[in-house]
Design a protein around this motif. Structure first.
Motif, PDB file in Angstrom:
ATOM      1  N   ARG A  57      -2.431 -10.893   2.730  1.00 44.64           N
ATOM      2  CA  ARG A  57      -3.414 -10.414   3.705  1.00 44.64           C
ATOM      3  C   ARG A  57      -3.743  -8.949   3.434  1.00 44.64           C
ATOM      4  NH1 ARG A  57       0.078 -12.480   8.554  1.00 44.64           N
ATOM      5  NH2 ARG A  57      -0.040 -14.690   8.159  1.00 44.64           N
ATOM      6  N   LYS A  58      -4.779  -8.479   4.115  1.00 47.96           N
ATOM      7  CA  LYS A  58      -5.173  -7.081   3.991  1.00 47.96           C
ATOM      8  C   LYS A  58      -4.125  -6.202   4.677  1.00 47.96           C
ATOM      9  CE  LYS A  58      -8.739  -3.866   5.264  1.00 47.96           C
ATOM     10  NZ  LYS A  58      -9.740  -3.576   6.260  1.00 47.96           N
ATOM     11  N   ALA A  59      -3.736  -5.142   4.003  1.00 49.89           N
ATOM     12  CA  ALA A  59      -2.747  -4.220   4.566  1.00 49.89           C
ATOM     13  C   ALA A  59      -3.374  -3.443   5.716  1.00 49.89           C
ATOM     14  CB  ALA A  59      -2.251  -3.253   3.500  1.00 49.89           C
ATOM     15  N   PRO A  60      -2.626  -3.205   6.783  1.00 54.70           N
ATOM     16  CA  PRO A  60      -3.179  -2.441   7.905  1.00 54.70           C
ATOM     17  C   PRO A  60      -3.399  -0.983   7.522  1.00 54.70           C
ATOM     18  CG  PRO A  60      -0.847  -2.846   8.237  1.00 54.70           C
ATOM     19  CD  PRO A  60      -1.251  -3.605   7.009  1.00 54.70           C
ATOM     20  N   GLU A  61      -4.375  -0.372   8.171  1.00 57.72           N
ATOM     21  CA  GLU A  61      -4.659   1.038   7.938  1.00 57.72           C
ATOM     22  C   GLU A  61      -3.547   1.882   8.558  1.00 57.72           C
ATOM     23  OE1 GLU A  61      -7.231   2.420   6.261  1.00 57.72           O
ATOM     24  OE2 GLU A  61      -7.828   0.384   5.703  1.00 57.72           O
ATOM     25  N   LEU A  62      -3.043   2.823   7.802  1.00 55.51           N
ATOM     26  CA  LEU A  62      -1.968   3.689   8.286  1.00 55.51           C
ATOM     27  C   LEU A  62      -2.476   5.109   8.458  1.00 55.51           C
ATOM     28  CD1 LEU A  62       1.059   2.573   6.110  1.00 55.51           C
ATOM     29  CD2 LEU A  62       0.558   1.946   8.441  1.00 55.51           C
ATOM     30  N   ASP A  63      -1.980   5.781   9.467  1.00 54.03           N
ATOM     31  CA  ASP A  63      -2.223   7.207   9.670  1.00 54.03           C
ATOM     32  C   ASP A  63      -0.889   7.920   9.541  1.00 54.03           C
ATOM     33  OD1 ASP A  63      -4.881   6.923  10.144  1.00 54.03           O
ATOM     34  OD2 ASP A  63      -4.755   7.126  12.313  1.00 54.03           O
ATOM     35  N   ASN A  64      -0.941   9.181   9.196  1.00 51.33           N
ATOM     36  CA  ASN A  64       0.271   9.989   9.154  1.00 51.33           C
ATOM     37  C   ASN A  64       0.408  10.738  10.473  1.00 51.33           C
ATOM     38  OD1 ASN A  64       1.006   9.242   6.578  1.00 51.33           O
ATOM     39  ND2 ASN A  64      -0.210  10.852   5.644  1.00 51.33           N
ATOM     40  N   CYS A  65       1.629  10.792  10.969  1.00 48.11           N
ATOM     41  CA  CYS A  65       1.910  11.505  12.208  1.00 48.11           C
ATOM     42  C   CYS A  65       1.664  12.995  11.977  1.00 48.11           C
ATOM     43  CB  CYS A  65       3.351  11.263  12.642  1.00 48.11           C
ATOM     44  SG  CYS A  65       3.815  12.121  14.148  1.00 48.11           S
ATOM     45  N   ALA A  66       0.991  13.638  12.932  1.00 47.33           N
ATOM     46  CA  ALA A  66       0.663  15.055  12.794  1.00 47.33           C
ATOM     47  C   ALA A  66       1.894  15.945  12.900  1.00 47.33           C
ATOM     48  CB  ALA A  66      -0.350  15.452  13.870  1.00 47.33           C
ATOM     49  N   ILE A  67       2.975  15.453  13.498  1.00 47.89           N
ATOM     50  CA  ILE A  67       4.181  16.256  13.674  1.00 47.89           C
ATOM     51  C   ILE A  67       5.198  16.012  12.561  1.00 47.89           C
ATOM     52  CG2 ILE A  67       6.151  16.693  15.212  1.00 47.89           C
ATOM     53  CD1 ILE A  67       3.505  17.828  16.213  1.00 47.89           C
ATOM     54  N   CYS A  68       5.633  14.753  12.393  1.00 50.14           N
ATOM     55  CA  CYS A  68       6.711  14.467  11.430  1.00 50.14           C
ATOM     56  C   CYS A  68       6.200  13.978  10.076  1.00 50.14           C
ATOM     57  CB  CYS A  68       7.695  13.458  12.015  1.00 50.14           C
ATOM     58  SG  CYS A  68       6.988  11.823  12.282  1.00 50.14           S
ATOM     59  N   GLY A  69       4.939  13.536  10.009  1.00 47.97           N
ATOM     60  CA  GLY A  69       4.368  13.115   8.742  1.00 47.97           C
ATOM     61  C   GLY A  69       4.645  11.673   8.357  1.00 47.97           C
ATOM     62  N   LYS A  70       5.351  10.921   9.194  1.00 50.70           N
ATOM     63  CA  LYS A  70       5.647   9.522   8.882  1.00 50.70           C
ATOM     64  C   LYS A  70       4.386   8.679   9.020  1.00 50.70           C
ATOM     65  CE  LYS A  70      10.362   9.412  10.651  1.00 50.70           C
ATOM     66  NZ  LYS A  70      11.222   8.803  11.672  1.00 50.70           N
ATOM     67  N   PRO A  71       4.202   7.690   8.135  1.00 47.66           N
ATOM     68  CA  PRO A  71       3.054   6.799   8.297  1.00 47.66           C
ATOM     69  C   PRO A  71       3.315   5.810   9.432  1.00 47.66           C
ATOM     70  CG  PRO A  71       4.301   6.207   6.344  1.00 47.66           C
ATOM     71  CD  PRO A  71       4.931   7.442   6.902  1.00 47.66           C
ATOM     72  N   PHE A  72       2.256   5.477  10.193  1.00 43.63           N
ATOM     73  CA  PHE A  72       2.376   4.513  11.287  1.00 43.63           C
ATOM     74  C   PHE A  72       1.042   3.824  11.487  1.00 43.63           C
ATOM     75  CE2 PHE A  72       0.604   8.182  13.278  1.00 43.63           C
ATOM     76  CZ  PHE A  72      -0.155   7.727  14.341  1.00 43.63           C
ATOM     77  N   ILE A  73       1.061   2.685  12.161  1.00 46.08           N
ATOM     78  CA  ILE A  73      -0.153   1.941  12.466  1.00 46.08           C
ATOM     79  C   ILE A  73      -0.650   2.423  13.823  1.00 46.08           C
ATOM     80  CG2 ILE A  73      -1.141  -0.329  12.881  1.00 46.08           C
ATOM     81  CD1 ILE A  73       1.120  -1.456  11.129  1.00 46.08           C
ATOM     82  N   PRO A  74      -1.810   3.081  13.866  1.00 47.90           N
ATOM     83  CA  PRO A  74      -2.284   3.621  15.146  1.00 47.90           C
ATOM     84  C   PRO A  74      -2.831   2.522  16.051  1.00 47.90           C
ATOM     85  CG  PRO A  74      -3.880   4.061  13.431  1.00 47.90           C
ATOM     86  CD  PRO A  74      -2.694   3.429  12.766  1.00 47.90           C
TER      87      PRO A  74
END
Length: 121
Positions: A73-90
């Protein structure tokens, strides 16, 4: 799941191992797979194709990127956290990965606001 079988990459096998040993409720380090009473099938997996049903439905969704690569399947779009920099699904307009990071950002904005307010007086 995936249309054409292929060999799992080293990173995919490591991610599967991490998910099984860390979050699978059916896995016990001493006994292996508790319902089957044998070694865990997913720990010795080298090819895509059939997966443990419990792993597929309950454990694999915990890692959306791995799930996307294994299912095709298509991978979900990830954003980086503005504080810690970890990628997450918004979710919606979410800018931070966790409530702790959101609190940290709020405190930082509040400090800056109060600093400007004190200098204006």
């Amino acid at each position: 799941m995936s249309a054409d079988p292929r060999e799992l990459t080293r990173r995919e096998r490591a991610a599967i191992r991490r998910l099984v040993t860390g979050t699978c409720a059916n896995y016990d380090p001493e006994y292996g797979c508790l319902p089957l009473n044998c070694a865990c099938y997913m720990l010795n997996k080298w090819w895509t194709g059939e997966y443990c049903k419990y792993f597929q439905k309950a454990v694999l969704p915990l890692d959306p990127l791995l799930e996307a690569t294994l299912t095709g399947r298509k991978a979900p779009e990830l954003d980086n956290c503005a504080i810690c920099g970890k990628p997450f699904i918004p979710e919606g307009k979410q800018a931070y990965c966790s409530p702790a990071c959101a609190d940290t950002a709020r405190r930082k904005r509040q400090r800056e606001y109060m600093r400007r307010r004190r200098t204006d007086c």
